[in-house]
Design an enzyme around this catalytic site. Structure first.
Site, PDB file in Angstrom:
ATOM      1  N   ARG A   1       0.844  -1.160   0.039  1.00  0.00           N
ATOM      2  CA  ARG A   1       0.177  -0.031   0.125  1.00  0.00           C
ATOM      3  C   ARG A   1       0.779   1.206  -0.033  1.00  0.00           C
ATOM      4  O   ARG A   1       0.555   2.204   0.429  1.00  0.00           O
ATOM      5  CB  ARG A   1      -0.900  -0.030   1.167  1.00  0.00           C
ATOM      6  CG  ARG A   1      -1.858  -1.267   1.133  1.00  0.00           C
ATOM      7  CD  ARG A   1      -3.230  -0.802   2.260  1.00  0.00           C
ATOM      8  NE  ARG A   1      -4.012  -1.979   2.003  1.00  0.00           N
ATOM      9  CZ  ARG A   1      -3.907  -3.136   2.826  1.00  0.00           C
ATOM     10  NH1 ARG A   1      -3.003  -3.170   3.874  1.00  0.00           N
ATOM     11  NH2 ARG A   1      -4.713  -4.077   2.955  1.00  0.00           N
TER      12      ARG A   1
ATOM     13  N   LYS B   1       3.234  11.466 -10.868  1.00  0.00           N
ATOM     14  CA  LYS B   1       2.315  10.681 -11.914  1.00  0.00           C
ATOM     15  C   LYS B   1       3.156   9.506 -12.200  1.00  0.00           C
ATOM     16  O   LYS B   1       4.181   9.355 -12.723  1.00  0.00           O
ATOM     17  CB  LYS B   1       2.087  11.251 -13.008  1.00  0.00           C
ATOM     18  CG  LYS B   1       0.940  12.337 -13.001  1.00  0.00           C
ATOM     19  CD  LYS B   1       0.492  12.688 -14.273  1.00  0.00           C
ATOM     20  CE  LYS B   1      -0.856  13.647 -14.438  1.00  0.00           C
ATOM     21  NZ  LYS B   1      -1.365  13.986 -15.821  1.00  0.00           N
TER      22      LYS B   1
ATOM     23  N   GLU C   1      10.178  18.155 -24.224  1.00  0.00           N
ATOM     24  CA  GLU C   1       9.411  18.664 -23.058  1.00  0.00           C
ATOM     25  C   GLU C   1       9.738  19.917 -22.663  1.00  0.00           C
ATOM     26  O   GLU C   1       9.153  20.611 -22.191  1.00  0.00           O
ATOM     27  CB  GLU C   1       9.484  17.451 -21.938  1.00  0.00           C
ATOM     28  CG  GLU C   1       8.998  16.305 -22.329  1.00  0.00           C
ATOM     29  CD  GLU C   1       7.430  16.203 -22.155  1.00  0.00           C
ATOM     30  OE1 GLU C   1       7.038  17.077 -21.660  1.00  0.00           O
ATOM     31  OE2 GLU C   1       6.723  15.364 -22.426  1.00  0.00           O
TER      32      GLU C   1
ATOM     33  N   LYS D   1       7.390  23.116 -13.696  1.00  0.00           N
ATOM     34  CA  LYS D   1       6.377  22.053 -13.589  1.00  0.00           C
ATOM     35  C   LYS D   1       6.055  22.009 -11.960  1.00  0.00           C
ATOM     36  O   LYS D   1       4.983  21.656 -11.555  1.00  0.00           O
ATOM     37  CB  LYS D   1       7.110  20.584 -14.039  1.00  0.00           C
ATOM     38  CG  LYS D   1       6.154  19.468 -13.556  1.00  0.00           C
ATOM     39  CD  LYS D   1       6.283  18.275 -14.525  1.00  0.00           C
ATOM     40  CE  LYS D   1       5.436  17.139 -14.358  1.00  0.00           C
ATOM     41  NZ  LYS D   1       5.701  15.934 -14.982  1.00  0.00           N
TER      42      LYS D   1
ATOM     43  N   GLU E   1      -4.650  17.005 -10.523  1.00  0.00           N
ATOM     44  CA  GLU E   1      -4.997  17.551 -11.546  1.00  0.00           C
ATOM     45  C   GLU E   1      -6.637  17.624 -11.600  1.00  0.00           C
ATOM     46  O   GLU E   1      -7.430  17.140 -12.261  1.00  0.00           O
ATOM     47  CB  GLU E   1      -4.926  16.636 -12.724  1.00  0.00           C
ATOM     48  CG  GLU E   1      -4.805  17.226 -14.130  1.00  0.00           C
ATOM     49  CD  GLU E   1      -4.067  16.037 -15.296  1.00  0.00           C
ATOM     50  OE1 GLU E   1      -4.613  16.205 -16.365  1.00  0.00           O
ATOM     51  OE2 GLU E   1      -3.040  15.726 -15.012  1.00  0.00           O
TER      52      GLU E   1
ATOM     53  N   ARG F   1      -3.240  21.598 -13.572  1.00  0.00           N
ATOM     54  CA  ARG F   1      -2.223  20.864 -14.137  1.00  0.00           C
ATOM     55  C   ARG F   1      -2.161  20.249 -15.343  1.00  0.00           C
ATOM     56  O   ARG F   1      -1.293  19.866 -16.117  1.00  0.00           O
ATOM     57  CB  ARG F   1      -2.035  19.924 -12.979  1.00  0.00           C
ATOM     58  CG  ARG F   1      -0.899  18.748 -13.426  1.00  0.00           C
ATOM     59  CD  ARG F   1      -0.738  17.595 -12.142  1.00  0.00           C
ATOM     60  NE  ARG F   1       0.410  16.627 -12.640  1.00  0.00           N
ATOM     61  CZ  ARG F   1       1.120  16.066 -11.767  1.00  0.00           C
ATOM     62  NH1 ARG F   1       0.934  16.090 -10.445  1.00  0.00           N
ATOM     63  NH2 ARG F   1       1.955  15.116 -12.154  1.00  0.00           N
TER      64      ARG F   1
ATOM     65  N   ASN G   1      -0.118  18.649 -20.178  1.00  0.00           N
ATOM     66  CA  ASN G   1      -0.510  17.701 -21.199  1.00  0.00           C
ATOM     67  C   ASN G   1      -0.506  18.232 -22.485  1.00  0.00           C
ATOM     68  O   ASN G   1      -0.811  17.447 -23.872  1.00  0.00           O
ATOM     69  CB  ASN G   1      -1.786  17.119 -21.033  1.00  0.00           C
ATOM     70  CG  ASN G   1      -1.734  16.134 -19.634  1.00  0.00           C
ATOM     71  OD1 ASN G   1      -0.916  15.111 -19.572  1.00  0.00           O
ATOM     72  ND2 ASN G   1      -2.663  16.432 -18.859  1.00  0.00           N
TER      73      ASN G   1
ATOM     74  N   HIS H   1       0.301  16.186 -25.893  1.00  0.00           N
ATOM     75  CA  HIS H   1       0.253  14.923 -25.301  1.00  0.00           C
ATOM     76  C   HIS H   1      -1.114  14.114 -25.832  1.00  0.00           C
ATOM     77  O   HIS H   1      -1.050  12.704 -26.082  1.00  0.00           O
ATOM     78  CB  HIS H   1       0.394  14.602 -23.879  1.00  0.00           C
ATOM     79  CG  HIS H   1       1.717  14.824 -23.279  1.00  0.00           C
ATOM     80  ND1 HIS H   1       2.291  16.150 -23.545  1.00  0.00           N
ATOM     81  CD2 HIS H   1       2.328  14.099 -22.499  1.00  0.00           C
ATOM     82  CE1 HIS H   1       3.518  16.005 -22.894  1.00  0.00           C
ATOM     83  NE2 HIS H   1       3.502  14.853 -22.505  1.00  0.00           N
TER      84      HIS H   1
ATOM     85  N   HIS I   1       0.246  10.981 -27.371  1.00  0.00           N
ATOM     86  CA  HIS I   1      -0.177   9.668 -26.791  1.00  0.00           C
ATOM     87  C   HIS I   1      -0.759   8.800 -28.088  1.00  0.00           C
ATOM     88  O   HIS I   1      -0.529   7.460 -28.102  1.00  0.00           O
ATOM     89  CB  HIS I   1      -0.825   9.617 -25.618  1.00  0.00           C
ATOM     90  CG  HIS I   1      -0.139  10.100 -24.521  1.00  0.00           C
ATOM     91  ND1 HIS I   1      -0.792  10.517 -22.991  1.00  0.00           N
ATOM     92  CD2 HIS I   1       1.127  10.196 -24.266  1.00  0.00           C
ATOM     93  CE1 HIS I   1       0.195  10.672 -22.555  1.00  0.00           C
ATOM     94  NE2 HIS I   1       1.464  10.574 -22.894  1.00  0.00           N
TER      95      HIS I   1
ATOM     96  N   HIS J   1       8.698   8.794 -26.830  1.00  0.00           N
ATOM     97  CA  HIS J   1       7.735   9.718 -26.352  1.00  0.00           C
ATOM     98  C   HIS J   1       8.071  11.262 -26.521  1.00  0.00           C
ATOM     99  O   HIS J   1       7.150  12.002 -26.842  1.00  0.00           O
ATOM    100  CB  HIS J   1       7.728   9.644 -24.695  1.00  0.00           C
ATOM    101  CG  HIS J   1       6.715  10.489 -24.153  1.00  0.00           C
ATOM    102  ND1 HIS J   1       5.507  10.209 -24.235  1.00  0.00           N
ATOM    103  CD2 HIS J   1       6.832  11.583 -23.181  1.00  0.00           C
ATOM    104  CE1 HIS J   1       5.000  11.405 -23.411  1.00  0.00           C
ATOM    105  NE2 HIS J   1       5.849  11.839 -22.842  1.00  0.00           N
TER     106      HIS J   1
END
Length: 364
Positions: free
Chosen positions: A121, A143, A185, A227, A237, A242, A246, A249, A253, A266
């Site tokens: 956990r 993330k 980026e 960032k 988010e 936030r 993206n 992206h 993606h 990427h």
């Protein structure tokens, strides 16, 4: 050496940036009091290059070390690989006080962070990014995720690291392609938040590609600051702040997924995604032709692809529907209204999206 603080109350942590930053790693982990046994998730290339240095540094500060290598490919971000890593971790975690180190690029950081978030956990983990892309983006913000065949990062969690250590020296050994991918980026950060950084990139992209220390340190520090501040305002988010991270992206993606993660890294896919996003921004009257050209020119000068090859338009469109910013059948795209001015736009007509992607397709 620069230290930035990501202020998230009990989940706050430092980002340490500098040449030979690895030298102070042991001291910093000791201060965190997170354990004595380092479980290092990495890939064979990074282990061969820097594993000895990391192991020596940790052992000199009294830590035990175990390396777990995974393949150096996006395919490592899978539930199957998570299961293999956790089984090995559990076999090692006997009478130990364990913590995880993510030692590599974005794939390693995402995988290791996700493993840390679900094992028992949640156990502490540290990010030691070795690529420019990971240093300026994926190592910061918590993330963590793995992919499904349907799309990227569909299984994941928000789980903050206890420390991020970005050693600029690691960037000196990157291939030119890897360096360019990270620069993608950095360009994104400039476009959504910092016109001055964009100007710096226009004037200094050659020094960056030549790996000049001052240029690399500057862009890592500035992109990390951007960032970090956005993450502080909207950690999970939930406020829409936030989401601007993206930019590029949604299409990026989709391009990765449509190519089965074979044709583009990427960073390259994000560059193509940014070109799609600025085309949509131009079509919707948000930016001028001149701004469009400046952005396109910088992406080209940064050594990034500007045309989508060997991928079908319909495959990209189908993949883009799996974007996490969709609400039902309603899209949300991150566009720009100027350099440094991001805007979240809802319900962009699918015809405009298709036309923007089609413009980037290399006609066979």
């Amino acid at each position: 050496m620069h230290t930035l603080k990501v202020n998230l109350k009990k989940r706050s942590y430092d980002i340490i940036i500098g040449n030979s930053a690895i030298d102070i790693l042991g001291k910093n982990i000791t201060c965190l009091n997170i354990g004595l046994d380092a479980y290092i998730i990495t890939n064979p290339l990074v282990k061969n290059k820097f594993g000895g240095l990391l192991s020596k540094t940790l052992k000199a500060s009294g830590f035990s070390v175990r390396f777990k290598t995974v393949p150096d490919t996006e395919k490592s971000k899978s539930l199957e690989e998570v299961s293999r890593v956790i089984k090995d971790l559990a076999s090692y975690d006997i009478k130990r006080k364990i913590f995880i180190i993510a030692f590599g690029g974005g794939v390693i950081g995402d995988l290791a962070g996700f493993v840390a978030s679900i094992y028992k956990r949640g156990i502490p983990y540290i990010q030691i990014p070795t690529t420019l892309l990971a240093q300026v983006d994926s190592s910061i913000g918590g993330k963590t995720a793995v992919d499904l065949p349907e799309g990227k990062n569909l299984v994941g969690a928000f789980y903050q690291p206890r420390l991020v250590l970005s050693d600029i020296n690691f960037l000196k050994t990157l291939s030119q392609r890897q360096l360019c991918c990270g620069l993608s980026e950095v360009i994104k950060c400039a476009l959504i938040k910092d016109p001055q950084l964009f100007l710096y990139l226009e004037k200094n992209y050659k020094n960056i590609l030549l790996r000049k220390n001052s240029a690399l340190e500057h862009i890592v520090q500035r992109a990390s600051q951007i960032k970090s501040k956005i993450v502080q305002m909207d950690e999970r988010e939930e406020k829409g702040i936030r989401t601007i991270l993206n930019f590029g992206h949604t299409a990026g993606h989709a391009i990765e997924a449509a190519s089965n993660f074979k044709h583009y890294s990427h960073g390259e896919a994000v560059a193509l995604g940014m070109l799609v996003a600025i085309e949509i921004s131009r079509k919707m009257g948000f930016i001028s032709n001149r701004i469009f050209e400046r952005i396109s020119d910088l992406i080209l000068m940064a050594g990034l692809p500007t045309r989508i090859k060997k991928i079908n338009l319909n495959d990209i469109i189908n993949a883009h529907y799996h974007d996490k910013k969709f609400t039902g059948d309603k899209n949300r795209l991150v566009l720009i209204k100027g350099i440094g001015k991001a805007q979240i736009v809802k319900n962009v007509p699918i015809g405009i999206i298709k036309a923007a992607i089609k413009k980037r397709l290399l006609q066979n």
